[in-house]
Design a protein around this motif. Structure first.
Motif, PDB file in Angstrom:
ATOM      1  N   MET A   1      11.030  14.795  63.151  1.00 39.88           N
ATOM      2  CA  MET A   1      10.643  15.228  62.056  1.00 39.88           C
ATOM      3  C   MET A   1      11.575  15.908  60.934  1.00 39.88           C
ATOM      4  N   ASN A   2      11.501  15.502  59.881  1.00 36.79           N
ATOM      5  CA  ASN A   2      12.567  16.160  58.953  1.00 36.79           C
ATOM      6  C   ASN A   2      12.095  17.100  58.129  1.00 36.79           C
ATOM      7  N   GLU A   3      12.864  18.114  57.478  1.00 36.05           N
ATOM      8  CA  GLU A   3      12.344  19.363  56.763  1.00 36.05           C
ATOM      9  C   GLU A   3      11.634  19.163  55.823  1.00 36.05           C
ATOM     10  N   LEU A   4      11.744  17.989  55.085  1.00 37.10           N
ATOM     11  CA  LEU A   4      10.752  17.729  53.896  1.00 37.10           C
ATOM     12  C   LEU A   4       9.415  17.252  54.322  1.00 37.10           C
ATOM     13  N   ALA A   5       9.250  16.695  55.175  1.00 34.16           N
ATOM     14  CA  ALA A   5       7.777  16.385  55.896  1.00 34.16           C
ATOM     15  C   ALA A   5       7.248  17.270  56.537  1.00 34.16           C
ATOM     16  N   SER A   6       8.208  18.490  57.094  1.00 33.59           N
ATOM     17  CA  SER A   6       7.541  19.593  57.714  1.00 33.59           C
ATOM     18  C   SER A   6       6.917  20.436  56.341  1.00 33.59           C
ATOM     19  N   LEU A   7       7.636  20.617  55.357  1.00 26.57           N
ATOM     20  CA  LEU A   7       7.132  21.404  54.290  1.00 26.57           C
ATOM     21  C   LEU A   7       6.068  20.972  53.753  1.00 26.57           C
ATOM     22  N   LYS A   8       5.849  19.609  53.586  1.00 26.71           N
ATOM     23  CA  LYS A   8       4.683  18.707  53.158  1.00 26.71           C
ATOM     24  C   LYS A   8       3.379  19.183  53.991  1.00 26.71           C
ATOM     25  N   SER A   9       3.762  19.515  55.167  1.00 22.98           N
ATOM     26  CA  SER A   9       2.561  19.908  56.158  1.00 22.98           C
ATOM     27  C   SER A   9       1.946  21.195  55.784  1.00 22.98           C
ATOM     28  N   MET A  10       2.642  22.109  55.059  1.00 23.72           N
ATOM     29  CA  MET A  10       1.943  23.463  54.926  1.00 23.72           C
ATOM     30  C   MET A  10       1.891  23.595  53.156  1.00 23.72           C
ATOM     31  N   THR A  11       2.765  22.910  52.333  1.00 28.47           N
ATOM     32  CA  THR A  11       2.757  23.268  51.206  1.00 28.47           C
ATOM     33  C   THR A  11       2.828  21.947  50.216  1.00 28.47           C
ATOM     34  N   LYS A  12       2.137  22.213  49.121  1.00 31.93           N
ATOM     35  CA  LYS A  12       2.241  20.988  48.252  1.00 31.93           C
ATOM     36  C   LYS A  12       3.617  20.837  47.789  1.00 31.93           C
ATOM     37  N   VAL A  13       4.246  19.830  47.680  1.00 32.91           N
ATOM     38  CA  VAL A  13       5.621  19.463  47.172  1.00 32.91           C
ATOM     39  C   VAL A  13       5.718  18.868  45.788  1.00 32.91           C
ATOM     40  N   VAL A  14       6.191  19.306  44.829  1.00 30.63           N
ATOM     41  CA  VAL A  14       6.214  18.709  43.465  1.00 30.63           C
ATOM     42  C   VAL A  14       7.467  18.375  42.962  1.00 30.63           C
ATOM     43  N   ALA A  15       7.707  17.234  42.449  1.00 30.51           N
ATOM     44  CA  ALA A  15       9.004  16.812  42.009  1.00 30.51           C
ATOM     45  C   ALA A  15       9.351  17.377  40.522  1.00 30.51           C
ATOM     46  N   ASP A  16      10.696  18.035  40.758  1.00 28.19           N
ATOM     47  CA  ASP A  16      10.848  18.782  39.237  1.00 28.19           C
ATOM     48  C   ASP A  16      12.031  17.698  38.611  1.00 28.19           C
ATOM     49  N   THR A  17      11.504  16.774  37.993  1.00 28.90           N
ATOM     50  CA  THR A  17      12.292  16.072  37.429  1.00 28.90           C
ATOM     51  C   THR A  17      11.580  14.938  36.414  1.00 28.90           C
ATOM     52  N   GLY A  18      12.081  14.321  35.445  1.00 31.96           N
ATOM     53  CA  GLY A  18      11.555  13.359  34.335  1.00 31.96           C
ATOM     54  C   GLY A  18      12.055  11.994  34.757  1.00 31.96           C
ATOM     55  N   ASP A  19      12.524  11.985  36.162  1.00 30.07           N
ATOM     56  CA  ASP A  19      13.365  10.564  36.612  1.00 30.07           C
ATOM     57  C   ASP A  19      12.199  10.059  37.394  1.00 30.07           C
ATOM     58  N   PHE A  20      11.215   9.142  37.202  1.00 24.61           N
ATOM     59  CA  PHE A  20      10.379   8.784  37.928  1.00 24.61           C
ATOM     60  C   PHE A  20      10.788   7.777  39.121  1.00 24.61           C
TER      61      PHE A  20
END
Length: 320
Positions: A1-20
């Motif tokens: 597992m990578n840290e992003l996937a791990s973070l997503k398991s406990m916290t809603k991850v939101v992208a801070d960008t206008g670059d879709f």
């Protein structure tokens, strides 16, 4: 597992960008924008089609009226593109120059919501992003009662967070990195402090604990990160909005994160019966040089980038 996937398991991850394109890559639930991010996106040639389509909507208008309309159309146009690649919500920001005008902020927000509605987007998928001034919080209170969800940004002090919770605001964005920047400069540090002493991280933890202790439903979304350590120190927070460069670091780092924040472990108490007054709010902000300076600085910066975006659109409208 990578840290992003791990973070997503406990916290809603939101992208801070206008670059879709970046948003699509990292698959966050929601995404946030602001005038600075929109300015960067508009300058990217691959999004010329979005700008052209947005500007066509105000072609029947002239002069200042067209520019004013085009600014909202641009923000909504990028929001619509973002909503094609996120399953949740997008934050669209009110003109920073309205940060001290409650009525004008409410009027602007209603217009944004109406434009999303015309495009077939329900208001439940849009967060109106407003600076956490007293006037902004009062505008959010009015909008929330109308069913318009708000994201109160440029937050640097728990007084702002308390006033937002009492106003029934849907979500707040306390700015971790900008708080850290101020204390780093004030303390004469050449490097970032350890996360356990990082004032930006500690600020979000204090707000989170306050909300969970008193049963406030307002979502805490940490924002403005300077390095991954600040993010992992807040794992378990309701939500975190993260720039693409830091999302990449998390994605390419193997490991599971420890859940640092857990509302279920906080003993609930009865919320205070008296609400924060305007006088108390302004006094507490006055007592924090950091919060006072960073709030003013943030509004100025967003206003400057709004004016740069206006100038860019004026050139495009005139064909330059």
């Amino acid at each position: 597992m990578n840290e992003l996937a791990s973070l997503k398991s406990m916290t809603k991850v939101v992208a801070d960008t206008g670059d879709f394109a970046q948003i699509k890559r990292y698959q966050p639930i929601d995404a946030t924008t602001n005038p600075s991010l929109l300015l960067k996106a508009v300058l990217m040639s691959e999004y010329d089609f979005v700008v052209k389509e947005a500007l066509s909507k105000s072609a029947h208008l002239q002069g200042a009226a067209r520019l004013s309309e085009a600014m909202i159309d641009i923000a909504v146009a990028f929001g619509l593109e973002i909503l094609k690649v996120v399953p949740g919500k997008v934050s669209t920001e009110v003109d920073a120059r309205l940060s001290f005008d409650t009525d004008a902020t409410v009027k602007f927000a209603r217009k944004v919501i109406e434009k999303y509605k015309e495009a077939g987007i329900d208001r439940s998928r849009v967060l109106i992003k407003i600076a956490s001034t007293w006037e902004g919080i009062k505008a959010a209170e009015i909008l929330e009662k109308e069913g318009v969800l708000c994201n109160l940004t440029l937050m640097f002090d728990i007084a702002q967070a308390i006033a937002c919770a009492e106003a029934g605001v849907f979500l707040i964005s306390p700015f971790v990195g900008r708080i850290t920047d101020w204390y780093k400069k004030s303390d004469g540090l050449s490097d970032f402090p350890a996360v356990e002493k990082d004032q930006g991280v500690l600020s979000v933890k204090a707000i989170y604990e306050y909300y969970k202790t008193y049963g406030y439903k307002t979502v805490v979304m940490g924002a403005s990160f300077r390095h991954v350590g600040q993010i992992t120190a807040l794992a378990g927070c309701d939500a975190l909005t993260i720039a693409p460069d830091l999302l990449k670091v998390l994605e390419t780092t193997t490991g599971e994160l420890e859940q640092v924040l857990d509302g279920d472990k906080i003993k609930p108490q009865t919320a205070p019966t008296s609400k924060m007054t305007e006088t108390e709010f302004r006094w507490q902000m006055n007592q924090s040089p950091m919060a006072t300076e960073k709030l003013a600085e943030g509004i100025r910066k967003f206003a400057e980038d709004t004016e740069k975006l206006e100038a860019l659109l004026e050139d495009k409208i005139s064909g330059n």
